[in-house]
Scaffold this motif. Sequence first.
Motif, mmCIF file in Angstrom:
data_model
loop_
_atom_site.group_PDB
_atom_site.id
_atom_site.type_symbol
_atom_site.label_atom_id
_atom_site.label_comp_id
_atom_site.label_asym_id
_atom_site.label_seq_id
_atom_site.Cartn_x
_atom_site.Cartn_y
_atom_site.Cartn_z
ATOM 1 N N LEU A 1 0.314 0.339 13.495
ATOM 2 C CA LEU A 1 0.365 -0.018 12.079
ATOM 3 C C LEU A 1 -0.926 -0.695 11.624
ATOM 4 N N PHE A 2 -1.448 -1.590 12.448
ATOM 5 C CA PHE A 2 -2.627 -2.364 12.051
ATOM 6 C C PHE A 2 -3.892 -1.509 12.061
ATOM 7 N N TYR A 3 -4.097 -0.746 13.137
ATOM 8 C CA TYR A 3 -5.345 0.009 13.265
ATOM 9 C C TYR A 3 -5.263 1.412 12.681
ATOM 10 N N ASN A 4 -4.286 2.194 13.073
ATOM 11 C CA ASN A 4 -4.189 3.569 12.563
ATOM 12 C C ASN A 4 -3.701 3.583 11.121
ATOM 13 N N GLY A 5 -2.747 2.723 10.821
ATOM 14 C CA GLY A 5 -2.196 2.692 9.476
ATOM 15 C C GLY A 5 -2.963 1.810 8.516
ATOM 16 N N GLU A 6 -3.905 1.028 9.071
ATOM 17 C CA GLU A 6 -4.725 0.116 8.270
ATOM 18 C C GLU A 6 -3.872 -0.782 7.374
ATOM 19 N N GLN A 7 -2.777 -1.266 7.941
ATOM 20 C CA GLN A 7 -1.885 -2.152 7.205
ATOM 21 C C GLN A 7 -2.310 -3.604 7.420
ATOM 22 N N SER A 8 -2.135 -4.416 6.405
ATOM 23 C CA SER A 8 -2.416 -5.842 6.536
ATOM 24 C C SER A 8 -1.253 -6.488 7.298
ATOM 25 N N LEU A 9 -1.464 -7.711 7.744
ATOM 26 C CA LEU A 9 -0.384 -8.424 8.442
ATOM 27 C C LEU A 9 0.842 -8.574 7.538
ATOM 28 N N GLU A 10 0.600 -8.823 6.258
ATOM 29 C CA GLU A 10 1.712 -8.985 5.308
ATOM 30 C C GLU A 10 2.484 -7.674 5.158
ATOM 31 N N GLU A 11 1.758 -6.568 5.108
ATOM 32 C CA GLU A 11 2.415 -5.266 4.965
ATOM 33 C C GLU A 11 3.205 -4.907 6.218
ATOM 34 N N ILE A 12 2.646 -5.206 7.382
ATOM 35 C CA ILE A 12 3.364 -4.942 8.634
ATOM 36 C C ILE A 12 4.625 -5.802 8.678
ATOM 37 N N LYS B 1 0.837 -1.186 0.000
ATOM 38 C CA LYS B 1 0.000 0.000 0.000
ATOM 39 C C LYS B 1 0.877 1.243 0.000
ATOM 40 N N PHE B 2 0.350 2.321 -0.538
ATOM 41 C CA PHE B 2 1.059 3.604 -0.511
ATOM 42 C C PHE B 2 1.320 4.010 0.931
ATOM 43 N N SER B 3 0.366 3.752 1.839
ATOM 44 C CA SER B 3 0.533 4.138 3.249
ATOM 45 C C SER B 3 1.683 3.378 3.907
ATOM 46 N N THR B 4 1.921 2.142 3.508
ATOM 47 C CA THR B 4 3.054 1.373 4.038
ATOM 48 C C THR B 4 4.362 2.009 3.597
ATOM 49 N N TRP B 5 4.422 2.344 2.344
ATOM 50 C CA TRP B 5 5.616 2.986 1.780
ATOM 51 C C TRP B 5 5.854 4.332 2.462
ATOM 52 N N LEU B 6 4.777 5.093 2.665
ATOM 53 C CA LEU B 6 4.861 6.397 3.313
ATOM 54 C C LEU B 6 5.289 6.249 4.772
ATOM 55 N N TYR B 7 4.788 5.216 5.448
ATOM 56 C CA TYR B 7 5.181 4.948 6.841
ATOM 57 C C TYR B 7 6.689 4.745 6.934
ATOM 58 N N THR B 8 7.235 3.983 6.011
ATOM 59 C CA THR B 8 8.679 3.715 6.009
ATOM 60 C C THR B 8 9.457 5.009 5.815
ATOM 61 N N ILE B 9 9.003 5.854 4.907
ATOM 62 C CA ILE B 9 9.672 7.145 4.683
ATOM 63 C C ILE B 9 9.583 7.998 5.946
ATOM 64 N N ALA B 10 8.424 8.024 6.589
ATOM 65 C CA ALA B 10 8.234 8.828 7.802
ATOM 66 C C ALA B 10 9.148 8.359 8.921
ATOM 67 N N THR B 11 9.255 7.056 9.097
ATOM 68 C CA THR B 11 10.093 6.507 10.155
ATOM 69 C C THR B 11 11.560 6.831 9.910
ATOM 70 N N THR B 12 12.042 6.563 8.707
ATOM 71 C CA THR B 12 13.464 6.816 8.429
ATOM 72 C C THR B 12 13.776 8.312 8.449
ATOM 73 N N THR B 13 12.861 9.143 7.984
ATOM 74 C CA THR B 13 13.086 10.590 8.013
ATOM 75 C C THR B 13 13.130 11.095 9.453
ATOM 76 N N SER B 14 12.267 10.567 10.309
ATOM 77 C CA SER B 14 12.261 10.960 11.720
ATOM 78 C C SER B 14 13.572 10.574 12.401
ATOM 79 N N ILE B 15 14.008 9.357 12.164
ATOM 80 C CA ILE B 15 15.250 8.890 12.781
ATOM 81 C C ILE B 15 16.441 9.687 12.259
ATOM 82 N N THR B 16 16.455 9.982 10.965
ATOM 83 C CA THR B 16 17.524 10.798 10.385
ATOM 84 C C THR B 16 17.525 12.191 11.013
ATOM 85 N N PHE B 17 16.352 12.776 11.194
ATOM 86 C CA PHE B 17 16.239 14.090 11.824
ATOM 87 C C PHE B 17 16.807 14.049 13.239
#
Length: 195
Positions: free
Chosen positions: A144-155, A70-86
């Motif tokens: 990830l599951f509830y707020n991000g609406e990610q499937s188990l496979e995506e998580i 999902k686009f939201s999974t991809w976006l989550y990964t960008i958000a996490t890595t950008t936060s850690i980089t910051f």
Amino acid sequence: MQTGLTDNDIIQLVRKGDQQAYAQLVSKYQNYIFTIILRYLPSREDAEEVAQDVFVKAYRSLADFRGDSKFSTWLYTIATTTSITFLRKNKLDIQSLDNDKVFAHADNIDGGMRANQVEQKSKIAMVNKAIQLLSPDDAQVITLFYNGEQSLEEIAQVLGQETNTVKVRLHRARQRLKEKMEKYFAQEVKDLAHY
């Protein structure tokens, strides 16, 4: 603005040169991304800056989005890595999910709401407070599951774990969340049962 389009439809429009279509994705995911970033950064101003960076990076990298997840999974990964980089760049401490200020900031995002919105917000706030009582690992899989609406496979893909491992983690995290809610929010849960 076009409506009724899937994320992939919008992405195709952006790739074909319709830059305005990207605003739909930003609008759809801005609160989700902001909430994720607030779990890392204590400052609302820093979180807003990083959120903007996330959407700029996602826009610039949209050609690399293959649609395997999902686009939201991809976006989550960008958000996490950008936060850690910051955090690394600014040498700030990573905020624990046990930090009350993190959720207080997230809860204060919108001020002028009607009564039913306030009631809904208080339910969400209660659940968020219960989530913050969980370990960071439990909170992450629940979010990830509830707020991000990610499937188990995506998580599993985001966390680099097997799907069955994520399924077990989610089950255990739900149990611990239920225990926290019953222990710390017993009256609120009882009141909700009457609705």
